[in-house]
Design an enzyme around this catalytic site. Structure first.
Site, PDB file in Angstrom:
ATOM      1  CG  HIS A 188      33.782  56.818  43.574  1.00 62.31           C
ATOM      2  ND1 HIS A 188      34.264  57.016  44.875  1.00 62.31           N
ATOM      3  CD2 HIS A 188      32.365  56.507  43.760  1.00 62.31           C
ATOM      4  CE1 HIS A 188      33.473  57.090  45.811  1.00 62.31           C
ATOM      5  NE2 HIS A 188      32.062  56.636  45.239  1.00 62.31           N
ATOM      6  CD  GLU A 264      25.621  55.800  46.043  1.00 63.01           C
ATOM      7  OE1 GLU A 264      24.430  55.118  45.673  1.00 63.01           O
ATOM      8  OE2 GLU A 264      26.398  55.024  46.325  1.00 63.01           O
TER       9      GLU A 264
END
Length: 385
Positions: A188, A264
């Site tokens: 990202h 994550e």
């Protein structure tokens, strides 16, 4: 009154490398009897999967038009991209695909053509034709329709006894495993925490992209649009990944699917802290974490072993779902490093020897025999001014 002919056009295309050596295959069948009326295939040289699939569609429609320009056509393909774009539900932003789509749309009046997505196992006829064309191209030959085996009953081959022994597989004798599932792994874009190098995982806040992160996502979208290789998009459920994936999906006209296993690591009590702050507050826990993949961050975080288990489970699901496809996977540092580490067969400590920048691209291909190939790591060239 002469009855209207009703044909099924089955089409497929493939690229061994995406872009790489490519070809298409298409067949026209009588809808009522299932009889194959026409087969066509061609080696294209170097092209992308998407271009090959569209070329297969055009060839199939032209073959059907030659049989009967007044026929009712049902196109059946395993490319959701082509089916959705030709049905008008997805935008077509890539100029080469737009030109091919316009060509396909002009062969028959729109009201006489319908599009149906089918799973890959129901498109084996066209898939085999495409592979025959690519095999012929690799030999420097043209596809020969008289030598095609695409219409043979696959049950015959499936029931044939296996040879007593298999030849050793080497550089010159490796079997054709078909197009791999290719994961284009995109980290990202930046958040406010990224340049400060703070732990930012699942267990803390859910930060949005910063202004810099939005620019990075836009640059990535421009690069992927120019390459024209992405067929599917999957992302982590966290906001920074969904925003990055949306920037690409909007540009390419491809919807984004969410995969929870790509989130994550949960860094527990370390969320929002810098490495130096963690070392000051939790020195023993940090030392244990650096020494063992089974150690978890303070306060109920996830160990690298735990993260690897869920990332690997997600990988298996995605490889099965997107066999032979090129998938943009928008996720985080730990999942990307984990996928690369597992593909290389490297030990867990290799995670600490990889550097992954914000909005960087890595690529891993997964083959039908279970092997994987790392093709790219930490590419940020498209972010340079």
């Amino acid at each position: 009154m002469v009855p209207v002919a009703r044909y099924d056009v089955e089409a497929d295309g493939g690229s061994r490398g995406n872009p790489g050596p490519a070809g298409y295959g298409a067949a026209v069948l009588d809808r009522a009897s299932g009889e194959t009326l026409v087969e066509t295939a061609e080696y294209l040289g170097v092209a992308t999967n998407n271009v090959a699939e569209y070329r297969g569609l055009v060839a199939g429609l032209r073959a059907a038009h030659t049989l009967d320009p007044a026929a009712d056509i049902r196109v059946r393909m395993d490319s959701r991209l082509v089916v959705e774009q030709m049905s008008g539900r997805w935008a077509i932003r890539h100029p080469e695909l737009r030109a091919l789509a316009d060509e396909a749309a002009g062969i028959f009046p729109r009201e006489r053509v319908t599009y149906e997505w089918v799973p890959r196992e129901r498109n084996r006829h066209a898939d085999r034709l495409a592979n025959e064309a690519m095999d012929a191209g690799a030999r420097g030959e043209r596809w020969d329709p008289s030598a095609s085996t695409a219409a043979l009953d696959t049950d015959i081959a499936a029931s044939a006894p296996a040879p007593a022994s298999e030849p050793a597989v080497g550089w010159g004798s490796a079997p054709d495993l078909g197009a791999p599932a290719t994961f284009v792994l995109l980290r990202h874009g930046e958040t406010a925490l990224t340049p400060q190098k703070r732990f930012s995982g699942t267990g803390g806040g859910d930060p949005e992209l910063s202004a810099a992160g939005r620019r990075q996502a836009s640059a990535a979208a421009t690069a992927f649009a120019a390459r024209g290789t992405i067929q599917e998009i999957v992302c982590s459920p966290l906001r920074r990944c969904r925003e990055t994936a949306a920037a690409v999906g909007d540009r390419l006209g491809i919807p984004v699917a969410v995969e929870d296993g790509l989130r994550e690591t949960d860094f527990g009590a370390w969320e929002g802290l810098t490495f130096a702050e963690v070392r000051e507050r939790y020195p023993d826990d940090l030392a244990a974490w650096l020494a063992s993949p089974e150690a978890a961050p303070t306060g109920g975080g996830e160990s690298f072993v735990t993260v690897a288990e869920r990332v690997e489970a997600a990988r298996r699901r995605l490889v099965e779902r997107y066999a032979g496809r090129t998938v943009l996977v928008v996720t985080h540092v730990t999942p990307i490093k984990t996928l690369v580490r597992l593909a290389l067969g490297a030990p867990p400590e290799a995670m600490f020897r990889m550097e992954l920048s914000a909005a960087a691209t890595s690529v891993v291909a997964y083959y039908a025999d279970g092997n994987a190939s790392v093709r790219l790591f930490n590419d940020t060239s498209y972010l340079e001014n």
